[in-house]
Design a protein around this motif. Structure first.
Motif, PDB file in Angstrom:
ATOM      1  N   SER A  68       0.806  -1.213   0.000  1.00 44.16           N
ATOM      2  CA  SER A  68       0.000   0.000   0.000  1.00 44.16           C
ATOM      3  C   SER A  68       0.842   1.267   0.000  1.00 44.16           C
ATOM      4  O   SER A  68       0.371   2.317  -0.406  1.00 44.16           O
ATOM      5  N   GLY A 125      -3.948   7.860   4.568  1.00 47.12           N
ATOM      6  CA  GLY A 125      -4.184   7.299   3.244  1.00 47.12           C
ATOM      7  C   GLY A 125      -3.859   5.826   3.134  1.00 47.12           C
ATOM      8  O   GLY A 125      -3.535   5.334   2.047  1.00 47.12           O
ATOM      9  N   LEU A 126      -3.955   5.096   4.249  1.00 45.34           N
ATOM     10  CA  LEU A 126      -3.624   3.673   4.251  1.00 45.34           C
ATOM     11  C   LEU A 126      -4.844   2.842   3.866  1.00 45.34           C
ATOM     12  O   LEU A 126      -5.934   3.047   4.400  1.00 45.34           O
ATOM     13  N   ASP A 127      -4.639   1.917   2.991  1.00 41.55           N
ATOM     14  CA  ASP A 127      -5.715   1.071   2.499  1.00 41.55           C
ATOM     15  C   ASP A 127      -6.203   0.154   3.621  1.00 41.55           C
ATOM     16  O   ASP A 127      -5.400  -0.544   4.259  1.00 41.55           O
ATOM     17  N   PRO A 128      -7.526   0.111   3.892  1.00 43.56           N
ATOM     18  CA  PRO A 128      -8.037  -0.732   4.985  1.00 43.56           C
ATOM     19  C   PRO A 128      -7.684  -2.201   4.815  1.00 43.56           C
ATOM     20  O   PRO A 128      -7.380  -2.884   5.808  1.00 43.56           O
ATOM     21  N   ALA A 129      -7.719  -2.684   3.581  1.00 44.44           N
ATOM     22  CA  ALA A 129      -7.388  -4.097   3.359  1.00 44.44           C
ATOM     23  C   ALA A 129      -5.913  -4.363   3.694  1.00 44.44           C
ATOM     24  O   ALA A 129      -5.575  -5.389   4.302  1.00 44.44           O
ATOM     25  N   TRP A 130      -5.042  -3.436   3.302  1.00 47.07           N
ATOM     26  CA  TRP A 130      -3.619  -3.591   3.614  1.00 47.07           C
ATOM     27  C   TRP A 130      -3.395  -3.573   5.116  1.00 47.07           C
ATOM     28  O   TRP A 130      -2.585  -4.338   5.645  1.00 47.07           O
ATOM     29  N   MET A 131      -4.139  -2.706   5.819  1.00 48.24           N
ATOM     30  CA  MET A 131      -3.974  -2.596   7.268  1.00 48.24           C
ATOM     31  C   MET A 131      -4.369  -3.884   7.993  1.00 48.24           C
ATOM     32  O   MET A 131      -3.971  -4.089   9.140  1.00 48.24           O
ATOM     33  N   GLN A 132      -5.145  -4.734   7.338  1.00 47.91           N
ATOM     34  CA  GLN A 132      -5.511  -6.004   7.965  1.00 47.91           C
ATOM     35  C   GLN A 132      -4.518  -7.115   7.644  1.00 47.91           C
ATOM     36  O   GLN A 132      -4.614  -8.213   8.203  1.00 47.91           O
ATOM     37  N   ALA A 158      -5.798   5.747  10.131  1.00 48.17           N
ATOM     38  CA  ALA A 158      -5.395   5.105   8.872  1.00 48.17           C
ATOM     39  C   ALA A 158      -5.904   5.894   7.674  1.00 48.17           C
ATOM     40  O   ALA A 158      -5.187   6.078   6.686  1.00 48.17           O
ATOM     41  N   ARG A 159      -7.135   6.389   7.773  1.00 46.16           N
ATOM     42  CA  ARG A 159      -7.682   7.198   6.673  1.00 46.16           C
ATOM     43  C   ARG A 159      -6.891   8.485   6.504  1.00 46.16           C
ATOM     44  O   ARG A 159      -6.614   8.905   5.369  1.00 46.16           O
TER      45      ARG A 159
END
Length: 486
Positions: free
Chosen positions: A2, A45-52, A41-42
């Motif tokens: 990401s 600009g971090l992608d929620p899927a990547w953060m998981q 995270a928003r």
């Protein structure tokens, strides 16, 4: 991935090797997610899927250094409990770099990521208990509108860490425009590195206080005055919400006027102006009612550190002088807002002081009192009155308060009640709430942490199913001891 390498910037690293040491975090075995802040995270600009995913988990545990990161630990000094402690530094915090935020670059820092050259006798680690507290309180303070560092996430590991007992390791990812502290300036001033001191001050002015460059007179005196003003506002907000920091050493004071380094903090339960939340603070230096004066003491230490950049000592004293009026004025505005009073008038400080003395005498629950008072503008005063033993004294005060409210031109009871409910929170991070979440997390159950986090992100709202988080603390809450051990 990401995060492209180009996303990272490194302004602090550009100051040079006198300011920091480059090093990699020390890996932890078998990491797992403990909690995340989607809001932070928003902003990054971090992608929620990547953060998981596993890549984020490894990166924010310190097990992987992603392309574009330049991890480092910074050096600083400071006064601890009023005594000069000499060189300190990031003993377990490692700065990864900066990512773009809505108002500019935000530093990303791992706390608990392993030994650094500044760890002294420490082990470079943080435990799950304190990491959860910092994560929750960072986001809770932000939701209350108080300047603070933020927390992106917490990861845990079964790796043992010895404190008073054996606990497990954790890493909290902290976020702020800068983690520069008063102690950074003290370090270069006390060690005679005055060129580095100037470099640091210029860096802070150029990136965070550009108006100080344009101010008449000495720009470093202007910086000191600007930092004092921000600190005054921050401490006034602490006092108004009943927040005790617990360890206001100069190395824990942000040059940006942010609340940082959540260790032995506490939100007041029963109101006691002399309450000391830090079990390690045996002398009561950082009691709730001493926080405004301690902030000034710390600003004075910052002023001493900046003296080599000023023309004379008087410039520093003149820059500090406004704090003495700014802090009480800021606090009175906050207290007036809590009382539903639209503006400050003569006699308001006496009205507030009388109330606080009554609350202290009867050990009235701080948060519950203010929330009930918010409802009493339109409804009955009985639920508020029930909090006091000195009923007649409270009645006399309440009559004065109602008269002051209704004397305001255009007084609107419904609008005033709504405003007070937006000012006086329904829920704060009381020690016992955090303790319940921590104990369940130690068993691998993070559901209570998530529920508490959700409520703390909406502190002024009465959330269905969360009434238990807004009630009186249980009897065992008074036995919780919070210390500098984290």
């Amino acid at each position: 991935m990401s995060l492209p390498p180009s996303a990272w910037t490194h302004r602090f690293a550009g100051l040079g090797p006198a300011f920091h040491t480059g090093l990699r975090p020390t890996p932890l075995p078998v990491p797992h997610w403990v909690g995340q802040s989607p809001a932070v995270a928003r902003e990054l600009g971090l992608d929620p899927a990547w953060m998981q995913g596993d890549e984020a988990l490894q990166a924010f545990t310190g097990n992987t250094v992603l392309p574009g990161m330049r991890p480092l630990a910074s050096v600083y000094s400071g006064h601890q409990f009023g005594h000069w402690a000499g060189q300190l530094g990031d003993g377990r915090a490692i700065l990864l770099g900066e990512l773009p935020g809505p108002q500019g670059p935000l530093e990303i820092q791992l706390k608990g990521a392993g030994l650094t050259p500044y760890s002294r006798m420490g082990d470079g680690r943080a435990v799950l208990r304190s990491s959860i507290r910092e994560f929750l309180c960072s986001e809770a303070m932000h939701a209350l509108g108080i300047p603070t560092s933020r927390a992106l996430c917490v990861t845990g590991s079964p790796a043992p860490v010895r404190r008073e007992e054996i606990e497990t390791a954790a890493v909290v990812t902290r976020v702020a425009p800068s983690f520069i502290r008063f102690g950074h300036f003290e370090h270069f001033s006390h060690s005679g590195q005055h060129e580095q001191l100037r470099t640091l001050a210029d860096f802070v002015i150029d990136h965070f206080y550009p108006v100080c460059r344009e101010a008449p007179g000495n720009p470093y005196a202007a910086l000191l005055e600007a930092v004092s003003a921000r600190t005054a506002e921050m401490v006034a907000q602490w006092q108004a919400v009943g927040f005790c920091h617990g360890v206001m050493n100069t190395d824990n004071m942000s040059i940006l006027g942010l609340t940082i380094d959540y260790g032995p903090f506490q939100f007041l339960d029963a109101f006691n102006p002399a309450h000391v939340c830090n079990h390690s603070d045996t002398g009561g230096r950082y009691a709730y009612n001493r926080q405004p004066n301690i902030a000034y003491w710390n600003l004075f230490a910052l002023g001493q550190a900046l003296l080599p950049l000023m023309d004379d000592q008087q410039q520093a004293l003149d820059a500090l002088e406004p704090y003495k009026a700014l802090m009480p004025a800021a606090l009175q505005r906050r207290m007036n807002a809590k009382l539903g009073l639209a503006r400050v008038e003569d006699g308001d400080s006496e009205l507030t002081d009388t109330l606080m003395k009554l609350m202290a005498a009867d050990a009235v629950d701080f948060t519950i009192f203010w929330r009930r008072l918010s409802h009493a503008v339109v409804g009955s005063l009985e639920p508020v009155r029930d909090l006091f033993l000195q009923r007649e004294a409270f009645d006399a005060w309440a009559a004065r308060w109602r008269a002051r409210l209704q004397a305001h031109p255009g007084f609107d009871a419904d609008a005033t009640q709504a405003q007070m409910r937006r000012t006086n929170p329904q829920i704060v991070l009381r020690n016992h709430l955090g303790e319940v979440a921590i104990q369940r997390a130690k068993q691998g159950d993070f559901s209570e942490l998530a529920r508490l986090q959700n409520a703390l992100e909406h502190p002024f709202e009465a959330l269905p199913g969360h009434d238990d988080l807004a009630g009186f603390p249980p009897d065992w809450a008074s036995q919780i001891e919070i210390s500098c051990s984290s």
